[in-house]
Design an enzyme around this catalytic site. Structure first.
Site, PDB file in Angstrom:
ATOM      1  N   GLY A   1      -5.203  -2.845  -6.018  1.00 46.08           N
ATOM      2  CA  GLY A   1      -5.488  -1.906  -5.068  1.00 46.08           C
ATOM      3  C   GLY A   1      -3.905  -0.599  -5.454  1.00 46.08           C
ATOM      4  O   GLY A   1      -3.767  -0.109  -4.722  1.00 46.08           O
TER       5      GLY A   1
ATOM      6  N   GLY B   1      -3.757   3.180  -4.511  1.00 44.39           N
ATOM      7  CA  GLY B   1      -3.957   3.432  -3.573  1.00 44.39           C
ATOM      8  C   GLY B   1      -2.546   4.166  -2.694  1.00 44.39           C
ATOM      9  O   GLY B   1      -1.151   3.591  -3.445  1.00 44.39           O
ATOM     10  N   GLN B   2      -1.989   3.774  -1.187  1.00 41.45           N
ATOM     11  CA  GLN B   2      -1.258   5.075  -1.135  1.00 41.45           C
ATOM     12  C   GLN B   2       0.040   3.611  -1.110  1.00 41.45           C
ATOM     13  O   GLN B   2       1.254   4.049  -1.627  1.00 41.45           O
ATOM     14  CB  GLN B   2      -1.437   5.185   0.666  1.00 41.45           C
TER      15      GLN B   2
ATOM     16  N   ASP C   1      -7.643  -1.622  -9.414  1.00 38.76           N
ATOM     17  CA  ASP C   1      -8.362  -1.529  -9.398  1.00 38.76           C
ATOM     18  C   ASP C   1      -9.679  -1.020  -9.249  1.00 38.76           C
ATOM     19  O   ASP C   1     -10.329  -1.504 -10.883  1.00 38.76           O
ATOM     20  CB  ASP C   1      -7.388   0.160  -8.579  1.00 38.76           C
TER      21      ASP C   1
ATOM     22  N   TYR D   1     -10.794  -2.750  11.760  1.00 39.44           N
ATOM     23  CA  TYR D   1      -9.734  -2.764  11.262  1.00 39.44           C
ATOM     24  C   TYR D   1      -9.039  -3.599  11.751  1.00 39.44           C
ATOM     25  O   TYR D   1      -8.619  -4.415  11.150  1.00 39.44           O
ATOM     26  CB  TYR D   1      -9.249  -1.587  10.971  1.00 39.44           C
TER      27      TYR D   1
END
Length: 325
Positions: free
Chosen positions: A16, A19-20, A42, A151
């Site tokens: 990932g 990502g942020q 990723d 989530y």
């Protein structure tokens, strides 16, 4: 960023990485460990600084065969598994989000159990594990957890699996319950706290913002440099010092959209805001307003160094520079 006592020859994998969190974590890990020791992956292409700064590969964590082959071939010792479908996006595709969030974690835990070279795993949890029956102020480390989002349910289940794999198989998996994270490097990506990033971009681009949460919605937030520092510090703490194997509470600054708006107006006096709460309001209302992170401070020395004022000044400066033609 603090100085860490590191195993400099460890090879680290970040899943990932575009990502942020990943896009900033990879850069910091490479600064500490050396570019060649931090392998970014990723399912999508990464930003230029990730691509040019060290090894990068397109990799789907859902493909367990590709995953284990990559880990063995590159002699990976530490894994940061950051890939997930975030809160508001998960509500739109609940079964798909559950499968991605849970199956990817299980693949990582199984690989870590089987491959002796993997010493440590990091997996992020979230304040989304809490729900409306949890105390909303000073939420303790151990509390009632009845999340109302896909989530949150997946993060709660993930915490229990992490604890299980540590106690059953000795997998050294570590986790943080992140609050909302604020970063200038990557724009919002489908979370309920995204307003705290969007508001800065819209203030600079258009001078106005329509907020999807009400003005008085209080949520804990953390500036990304503090989150990155906490993540690496947790991973570099002596194993024997850690008392939590589900996920550590992580606090920050508890702020409202109105407080953020007022802070931005100090720099952009003509900035205006309109409040139009949507489905994310119910999610935010089920989350803590403040979190007790006493155990994180005691076990491994968590520190928050950025307050609202310092964070807002940096966000506005960096985003303005980023958006210049």
């Amino acid at each position: 960023m603090q100085t860490f006592n590191l195993h400099f020859m460890d090879n680290i994998m970040v899943i990932g990485a575009a990502g942020q969190i990943g896009s900033e974590l990879v850069v910091e890990l490479r600064n500490i460990y050396g570019n060649e020791h931090v392998f970014a992956t990723d399912i999508k292409q990464a930003p230029p600084d990730i691509l040019e700064g060290g090894p990068f590969q397109i990799l789907d964590v859902m493909d367990d065969k590709q995953l284990i082959h990559f880990i063995i071939r590159n002699k990976i010792n530490q894994i940061y598994h950051l890939a997930a479908v975030l809160s508001s996006n998960a509500e739109k595709l609940p079964t798909q989000a559950w499968k991605i969030n849970m199956d990817s974690l299980m693949n990582i835990l199984e690989v870590a159990k089987m491959v002796d070279e993997v010493k440590k795993v990091f997996w992020p949890s979230s304040i989304a594990v809490f729900g409306p029956t949890t105390p909303r102020t000073g939420t303790p480390q151990l509390a009632v957890m009845e999340p109302i989002t896909v989530y949150g349910i997946s993060k709660l289940a993930g915490e229990r699996w992490c604890d299980y794999y540590y106690n059953k198989y000795g997998v050294d998996v570590r986790s943080l319950r992140y609050p909302g994270l604020i970063s200038y490097k990557t724009e919002a990506g489908g979370g309920t706290t995204d307003y705290a990033v969007e508001i800065f971009y819209e203030a600079i681009r258009h001078g106005n913002y329509e907020c999807f949460l009400s003005e008085g919605t209080t949520l804990p937030m953390l500036f990304m440099p503090d989150a990155i520092n906490a993540t690496i510090k947790l991973m570099e703490t002596e194993r024997s010092r850690l008392t939590i194997r589900s996920s550590y509470n992580l606090g920050g600054m508890s702020i409202t959209p109105d407080q953020l708006y007022q802070e931005i107006r100090r720099y952009i006096p003509g900035f205006t805001i309109r409040y139009n709460p949507d489905f994310r309001q119910a999610i935010a209302d089920s989350w803590p307003q403040s979190v007790d992170d006493t155990i994180a401070k005691a076990d491994w020395g968590f520190e928050q160094t950025y307050d609202l004022g310092k964070m807002a000044e940096i966000m506005l400066t960096e985003i303005e520079n980023k958006l210049k033609p």
